[in-house]
Each structure stands twice: as structure tokens, then as C-alpha cells.
Write an enzyme that holds these catalytic residues in place. Sequence first.
Site, mmCIF file in Angstrom:
data_model
loop_
_atom_site.group_PDB
_atom_site.id
_atom_site.type_symbol
_atom_site.label_atom_id
_atom_site.label_comp_id
_atom_site.label_asym_id
_atom_site.label_seq_id
_atom_site.Cartn_x
_atom_site.Cartn_y
_atom_site.Cartn_z
ATOM 1 N N ARG A 41 62.572 22.757 10.113
ATOM 2 C CA ARG A 41 60.965 23.251 10.599
ATOM 3 C C ARG A 41 59.998 22.657 9.568
ATOM 4 O O ARG A 41 60.389 22.351 8.122
ATOM 5 C CB ARG A 41 60.859 24.729 10.424
ATOM 6 N N HIS A 87 57.740 15.853 16.704
ATOM 7 C CA HIS A 87 58.628 17.095 17.052
ATOM 8 C C HIS A 87 59.385 16.522 18.292
ATOM 9 O O HIS A 87 59.545 17.159 19.422
ATOM 10 C CB HIS A 87 57.907 18.368 17.510
#
Length: 325
Positions: free
Chosen positions: A240, A288
Site C-alpha cells: 500500500r 497500481h
Amino acid sequence: MNTDTLTPALTPASSSDLNIVFATNNPAFSARLMALMATEYPQVAVCTPDDPAARHAQVAACWHPPVDLLQRCPGLQLLQAVSAGVDHLGDILMHSGLPVSRVVDEGQQQGMLEYVLWGVLHHQRDFDLALSNQQAKIWQLHPQRQAGRMRIGVMGLGQLGGFIAARLAGLGYPVSGWAGSRKQIEQVHCYAGEAERGTFLSSCDLLVNLLPLTTATEAILDASLFAELPPGAVVMNCGRGEHLNEQDLIDALSSGHLRAAVLDVFAQEPLPKGNPLWDQAGVIVTPHMASSASGQIMLAQLVENGYRQLAGQPLRNLVDIAKGY
């Protein structure tokens, strides 16, 4: 478990009784999943949090859901993350007392392995140096580095991290792993806890972060961690964005202590154009894209868990709220 099809025994006679609210921060993403749901499971009612029907939803399909989701959907019985991680639910929903489940997808494991292997090979075989030399029109041959001389460290040895550590070890890389609790993985030297973190980090030519995001792991990729890595190490963050202290990384790269970083996740996405990581030497930014579960897998597990909840049956891939994963 066969996640491609719904378990027949758990499908109620009146399966339209299942109502799912798609609670995400991306309307286009919700629309895609809802359209796929209409094709794959037309008997299931779907809505968004702004729809009046949301008051009757029993299950929420979540990706960064609104903080007032429980007020909009008072009938919720289950929160299902449409992802492997659940940190995006936030503290209010995570501690609402409702069960929380997540997606587990073998295809996502393979996708993440491919991404990590690309990052490993990119630096093991000096493709980063070759690309830099190409820009300067420099012809320079670098000695070939064997896999056995590229030490890989994986932080986080859950379903993704454990899979990747084992597969890289099978390819001939010396692999070590670190987690909060003791793990055992064949051919992988496993470390656990703060007492063993420094020893683990000192043996990593390339560090892959796949930890879950918790209060204990937030900003774990910081100056103190980078200092414990060998000079010239590479950092890959596939966990993350909140795991990373961006300024500490920039400082470690600028000083020459770290060779490079591959970053796929960021605290703010999309990454703002003014963020210095875009232009930092040695940094590769990807949007991502490391890996994601397929829509079919997401929905199969979502619908199955919805029917399990209505039938009072055990849920699949239930999250331990105390641990946060």
C-alpha cells in the site's frame, strides 16, 4: 474451492432475495462490476449507496466505501472487500461489528509473481543501466549476475507474499521472508518480529513489500529501514502507498544508499503530477497495475458469501478484525 461458480446448495429458492450494494469511490468501476453482475448473476439485485434500494441491501461490495455506508444501508449483514486487502474500509466499518471478507484469487497470485519477477530481472540483469546508457548513447556491457547471487527479501508472507517467496526460491534465488509471526516456507529463510527484522533486511539485495496495511506497518518503509538494507539495494512496494515514507525514499536514493525503487502503490492515487517521485532518478512508477483479481472471481466470491450469510453458513475468506487481514 471452485470460485468460478456459485455453490448450488447455498442458492436460496428465491435467489432474488440477495441485494448487493456496490460501495466504491470509483463510479466507473462500480458500473463495470454491476454490468458484469447483470450478465453473470441476473437474479441478484444490485444498487449503489445513493439508490433508495440500498436501504434493503444485505451485502456491500467495498472499495474505499463512503464512511456513512451503514447509515445509508441499515440492513447490511456483510462487508465484502473486492480486493485482497481490507485497509481501504476504514476504522468505522472495520470495527462496525459486521463480518468482513476479502477476495482470494490464485490468478492474482500469478499476476503479482510476474510483476515482482519483472522487477527482479530488471535490476538483476542491469536493464535499468542499459536503458540509461541508451539515452546517453553509451555502449557498455555489464557482467551478468546469476540468480543465485541476487538475494530477495519478501516482507509479508501471507497468501501473496508466501506464494511469491516460494516461487522465486524455486527459480534459484536466495529468498528470505519476514512477517509479524513465524512462518515456514520450503527453501525460504523466514524471520519474524522486530527482533529479527534487522538481520532479515541486511540480507536483501532487493526488498519486496507485500505487508498488509495496519497501524503497525504504516510508514514502515522509512529511513531506519532503508539504512538497514545493504548499499545498492532495490526496494519494490507492492503493498500500500501508506507503507512508504516518500521523502525518506527520495533521500536514500539521492544519497546513493539505495540503487532504485519500483513503486506500484501510492498514498494518493492517481499520483499527482507535482509529486517528486515522477522525476526522481532510480524510481519506476507504475499505476497500481501489479495484479488484480478478475471481475468474475470477485463476483463469484461476493455472491457466494452473500448466500452463505443469508443461509447462516460459514463465510469464505473471513478477515480477522484484530489483525486487520
